[in-house]
Design a protein around this motif. Sequence first.
Motif, PDB file in Angstrom:
ATOM      1  N   VAL A   1      -3.665  -9.412  -0.588  1.00 41.23           N
ATOM      2  CA  VAL A   1      -4.416 -10.578  -1.061  1.00 41.23           C
ATOM      3  C   VAL A   1      -5.585 -10.127  -1.936  1.00 41.23           C
ATOM      4  CG1 VAL A   1      -5.923 -12.471  -0.298  1.00 41.23           C
ATOM      5  CG2 VAL A   1      -3.703 -12.107   0.808  1.00 41.23           C
ATOM      6  N   GLU A   2      -6.281  -9.096  -1.511  1.00 36.62           N
ATOM      7  CA  GLU A   2      -7.422  -8.585  -2.293  1.00 36.62           C
ATOM      8  C   GLU A   2      -6.947  -7.985  -3.620  1.00 36.62           C
ATOM      9  OE1 GLU A   2     -11.522  -7.590  -3.050  1.00 36.62           O
ATOM     10  OE2 GLU A   2     -10.463  -9.120  -1.904  1.00 36.62           O
ATOM     11  N   ALA A   3      -5.816  -7.306  -3.616  1.00 34.36           N
ATOM     12  CA  ALA A   3      -5.284  -6.738  -4.855  1.00 34.36           C
ATOM     13  C   ALA A   3      -4.955  -7.849  -5.855  1.00 34.36           C
ATOM     14  CB  ALA A   3      -4.051  -5.893  -4.568  1.00 34.36           C
ATOM     15  N   ARG A   4      -4.381  -8.921  -5.358  1.00 35.24           N
ATOM     16  CA  ARG A   4      -4.089 -10.032  -6.273  1.00 35.24           C
ATOM     17  C   ARG A   4      -5.398 -10.637  -6.792  1.00 35.24           C
ATOM     18  NH1 ARG A   4      -0.929 -15.432  -5.048  1.00 35.24           N
ATOM     19  NH2 ARG A   4       1.001 -14.380  -5.591  1.00 35.24           N
ATOM     20  N   ARG A   5      -6.375 -10.804  -5.914  1.00 32.86           N
ATOM     21  CA  ARG A   5      -7.649 -11.413  -6.313  1.00 32.86           C
ATOM     22  C   ARG A   5      -8.359 -10.598  -7.386  1.00 32.86           C
ATOM     23  NH1 ARG A   5     -12.818 -11.093  -5.846  1.00 32.86           N
ATOM     24  NH2 ARG A   5     -12.848  -9.266  -4.515  1.00 32.86           N
ATOM     25  N   THR A   6      -8.344  -9.264  -7.214  1.00 28.49           N
ATOM     26  CA  THR A   6      -9.086  -8.393  -8.137  1.00 28.49           C
ATOM     27  C   THR A   6      -8.264  -7.947  -9.343  1.00 28.49           C
ATOM     28  OG1 THR A   6      -8.446  -6.368  -6.964  1.00 28.49           O
ATOM     29  CG2 THR A   6     -10.493  -7.485  -6.249  1.00 28.49           C
ATOM     30  N   GLY A   7      -6.930  -8.015  -9.234  1.00 24.10           N
ATOM     31  CA  GLY A   7      -6.085  -7.510 -10.305  1.00 24.10           C
ATOM     32  C   GLY A   7      -5.942  -6.006 -10.296  1.00 24.10           C
ATOM     33  N   VAL A   8      -6.390  -5.355  -9.205  1.00 23.56           N
ATOM     34  CA  VAL A   8      -6.306  -3.898  -9.082  1.00 23.56           C
ATOM     35  C   VAL A   8      -5.303  -3.552  -7.985  1.00 23.56           C
ATOM     36  CG1 VAL A   8      -7.575  -1.784  -8.558  1.00 23.56           C
ATOM     37  CG2 VAL A   8      -8.694  -3.621  -9.832  1.00 23.56           C
ATOM     38  N   ALA A   9      -4.243  -2.841  -8.343  1.00 19.17           N
ATOM     39  CA  ALA A   9      -3.228  -2.452  -7.357  1.00 19.17           C
ATOM     40  C   ALA A   9      -3.855  -1.601  -6.263  1.00 19.17           C
ATOM     41  CB  ALA A   9      -2.092  -1.690  -8.037  1.00 19.17           C
ATOM     42  N   ALA A  10      -3.350  -1.752  -5.050  1.00 25.67           N
ATOM     43  CA  ALA A  10      -3.908  -1.082  -3.889  1.00 25.67           C
ATOM     44  C   ALA A  10      -2.930  -0.075  -3.298  1.00 25.67           C
ATOM     45  CB  ALA A  10      -4.278  -2.116  -2.824  1.00 25.67           C
ATOM     46  N   TYR A  11      -3.462   0.838  -2.509  1.00 21.84           N
ATOM     47  CA  TYR A  11      -2.666   1.772  -1.719  1.00 21.84           C
ATOM     48  C   TYR A  11      -2.966   1.475  -0.261  1.00 21.84           C
ATOM     49  CZ  TYR A  11      -1.311   6.000   0.715  1.00 21.84           C
ATOM     50  OH  TYR A  11      -0.766   6.868   1.612  1.00 21.84           O
ATOM     51  N   PHE A  12      -1.911   1.351   0.552  1.00 20.72           N
ATOM     52  CA  PHE A  12      -2.094   1.064   1.966  1.00 20.72           C
ATOM     53  C   PHE A  12      -1.251   2.014   2.799  1.00 20.72           C
ATOM     54  CE2 PHE A  12      -0.947  -1.027   5.935  1.00 20.72           C
ATOM     55  CZ  PHE A  12      -2.198  -1.361   6.420  1.00 20.72           C
ATOM     56  N   ASP A  13      -1.912   2.701   3.749  1.00 19.63           N
ATOM     57  CA  ASP A  13      -1.153   3.523   4.691  1.00 19.63           C
ATOM     58  C   ASP A  13      -1.541   3.236   6.132  1.00 19.63           C
ATOM     59  OD1 ASP A  13      -3.488   4.969   5.159  1.00 19.63           O
ATOM     60  OD2 ASP A  13      -2.752   6.799   4.271  1.00 19.63           O
ATOM     61  N   GLY A  14      -2.374   2.248   6.336  1.00 21.03           N
ATOM     62  CA  GLY A  14      -2.688   1.799   7.688  1.00 21.03           C
ATOM     63  C   GLY A  14      -3.578   2.717   8.498  1.00 21.03           C
ATOM     64  N   GLN A  15      -4.104   3.777   7.886  1.00 22.08           N
ATOM     65  CA  GLN A  15      -4.997   4.658   8.642  1.00 22.08           C
ATOM     66  C   GLN A  15      -6.366   4.032   8.759  1.00 22.08           C
ATOM     67  OE1 GLN A  15      -5.122   8.558   6.954  1.00 22.08           O
ATOM     68  NE2 GLN A  15      -3.103   9.084   7.720  1.00 22.08           N
ATOM     69  N   ASP A  16      -6.991   4.285   9.880  1.00 22.42           N
ATOM     70  CA  ASP A  16      -8.351   3.777  10.097  1.00 22.42           C
ATOM     71  C   ASP A  16      -9.367   4.612   9.370  1.00 22.42           C
ATOM     72  OD1 ASP A  16      -7.323   1.802  11.732  1.00 22.42           O
ATOM     73  OD2 ASP A  16      -7.497   3.057  13.508  1.00 22.42           O
TER      74      ASP A  16
ATOM     75  N   LEU B   1       2.734  -4.899 -10.065  1.00 20.32           N
ATOM     76  CA  LEU B   1       2.509  -4.212  -8.805  1.00 20.32           C
ATOM     77  C   LEU B   1       1.193  -4.636  -8.168  1.00 20.32           C
ATOM     78  CD1 LEU B   1       3.555  -1.978  -6.872  1.00 20.32           C
ATOM     79  CD2 LEU B   1       2.137  -0.381  -8.181  1.00 20.32           C
ATOM     80  N   LEU B   2       1.267  -5.030  -6.894  1.00 16.17           N
ATOM     81  CA  LEU B   2       0.057  -5.339  -6.137  1.00 16.17           C
ATOM     82  C   LEU B   2      -0.346  -4.181  -5.234  1.00 16.17           C
ATOM     83  CD1 LEU B   2       0.628  -9.038  -5.019  1.00 16.17           C
ATOM     84  CD2 LEU B   2      -0.970  -8.181  -6.738  1.00 16.17           C
ATOM     85  N   ALA B   3       0.642  -3.515  -4.627  1.00 15.59           N
ATOM     86  CA  ALA B   3       0.295  -2.451  -3.679  1.00 15.59           C
ATOM     87  C   ALA B   3       1.454  -1.495  -3.476  1.00 15.59           C
ATOM     88  CB  ALA B   3      -0.112  -3.054  -2.333  1.00 15.59           C
ATOM     89  N   SER B   4       1.098  -0.266  -3.161  1.00 13.41           N
ATOM     90  CA  SER B   4       2.069   0.701  -2.657  1.00 13.41           C
ATOM     91  C   SER B   4       1.731   0.921  -1.191  1.00 13.41           C
ATOM     92  CB  SER B   4       2.030   2.006  -3.452  1.00 13.41           C
ATOM     93  OG  SER B   4       0.759   2.609  -3.341  1.00 13.41           O
ATOM     94  N   VAL B   5       2.770   1.119  -0.389  1.00 10.38           N
ATOM     95  CA  VAL B   5       2.612   1.183   1.062  1.00 10.38           C
ATOM     96  C   VAL B   5       3.300   2.432   1.590  1.00 10.38           C
ATOM     97  CG1 VAL B   5       3.150  -0.002   3.228  1.00 10.38           C
ATOM     98  CG2 VAL B   5       2.596  -1.337   1.195  1.00 10.38           C
ATOM     99  N   PHE B   6       2.632   3.108   2.513  1.00 16.20           N
ATOM    100  CA  PHE B   6       3.228   4.266   3.184  1.00 16.20           C
ATOM    101  C   PHE B   6       3.133   4.061   4.688  1.00 16.20           C
ATOM    102  CE2 PHE B   6       2.817   8.257   5.471  1.00 16.20           C
ATOM    103  CZ  PHE B   6       3.975   8.885   5.087  1.00 16.20           C
ATOM    104  N   GLY B   7       4.213   4.363   5.382  1.00 16.86           N
ATOM    105  CA  GLY B   7       4.211   4.339   6.839  1.00 16.86           C
ATOM    106  C   GLY B   7       4.822   5.628   7.362  1.00 16.86           C
ATOM    107  N   PRO B   8       4.156   6.297   8.295  1.00 16.65           N
ATOM    108  CA  PRO B   8       4.703   7.539   8.846  1.00 16.65           C
ATOM    109  C   PRO B   8       5.882   7.252   9.771  1.00 16.65           C
ATOM    110  CG  PRO B   8       2.708   6.932  10.006  1.00 16.65           C
ATOM    111  CD  PRO B   8       2.876   5.941   8.894  1.00 16.65           C
TER     112      PRO B   8
END
Length: 177
Positions: A162-177, A94-101
């Motif tokens: 890309v950063e998650a792959r570089r660091t080996g740490v899975a990320a969470y992304f929901d696109g909020q500022d 797993l690289l990332a989990s993604v949420f979109g409203p």
Amino acid sequence: MNRDLSPAARERVGGPSWAPPEQYADTVMRATGFATIFFTNEDGHPLHLHSVYSSAHPWQMVGGTMEPGERPWQTAVRECREETGIAPTGPPRLLASVFGPPGAEWPYSTMGLIFDGGQLTAAQIHSIALDPDEHDELRVLPLAEWEALMTSRDFARLCVVVEARRTGVAAYFDGQD
């Protein structure tokens, strides 16, 4: 699972705070699930496919919507085979989990997982067979060059992956500022 309804939901169903599963299901968020596989070439440049059906998100990772009863990794593998002819074997990373409203484009939230497909050789990339009903082109570009081709949200998500792959740490992304 906690099926204790909120006060607003209790009013809608007109009953006790504990609801049968079919009533409770009507009170919770609805979401569409998806799973993708992130590939790069041997230089670490992301690979994306050009969609023939989505002008809002024209450049996409390999993957798609989960079918009923399907698990995320199964979705990613199935979609990868259908869209590229590549059959990933795993294990899933797993690289990332993604949420979109929900929004104007789709009435439900979206929730997805992005798995690491690793680096493809030039020969593997050249052998990709696109499904013309879904994609008409693939590109492998340095990260910075993707920015002009994507929405700001899609590019921000790509940067997180890309950063998650570089660091080996899975990320969470929901696109909020």
